[in-house]
Design an enzyme around this catalytic site. Sequence first.
Site, PDB file in Angstrom:
ATOM      1  N   ASP A   1       0.851  -1.151   0.009  1.00 53.86           N
ATOM      2  CA  ASP A   1      -0.096  -0.021   0.025  1.00 53.86           C
ATOM      3  C   ASP A   1       0.992   1.104   0.016  1.00 53.86           C
ATOM      4  OD1 ASP A   1      -2.335  -1.377   0.084  1.00 53.86           O
ATOM      5  OD2 ASP A   1      -2.420  -1.663   2.446  1.00 53.86           O
TER       6      ASP A   1
ATOM      7  N   ASP B   1      -7.128  -1.488  -4.510  1.00 52.17           N
ATOM      8  CA  ASP B   1      -8.080  -1.279  -3.530  1.00 52.17           C
ATOM      9  C   ASP B   1      -8.960  -0.322  -3.946  1.00 52.17           C
ATOM     10  OD1 ASP B   1      -6.726  -2.750  -1.680  1.00 52.17           O
ATOM     11  OD2 ASP B   1      -5.507  -0.959  -0.661  1.00 52.17           O
TER      12      ASP B   1
END
Length: 151
Positions: free
Chosen positions: A111, A130
């Site tokens: 991330d 995401d």
Amino acid sequence: MSVILSVFIIAIDQLTKYLAIINLKGKRPNIIIPDFFKLIYVENYGAAFGILKDKKIFFIVITLFVVLVISFFLFKYYEQLNIYMKIGTALLLGGALGNLIDRIRLGYVVDFISLRLLNAYEYPVFNIADMSIVAGTMIIIILILFDKQAI
């Protein structure tokens, strides 16, 4: 069309994660807009918000199941789906596969996008996959709720 969009999402997701590893890992966050947007490297061993940390096999199995269900749905009903449902499912599929690749290859999901909302709430760090999963899910939910011709 759905396959092309899913592959595009996977490619962009994997490219941006690769760039995050090269440019952000072990370094200070790259502040783009102070108190709002920064790039920061995070290894996520759990799901959204880091929940169920270190349940790699669980997430791989669940994601494989979701990918199979979506693929079956697309294969069986593709001609009957409207363009928006095709886009929603393609986004969901591409995002799921993007994060699945990380889990299998690395053991965690990379991330790197961090947002601070209203200078008060630090949203959990996320990635392109995401965003694709959330956008695809929202499209599907809206179509199911409001468009009887969606399926």
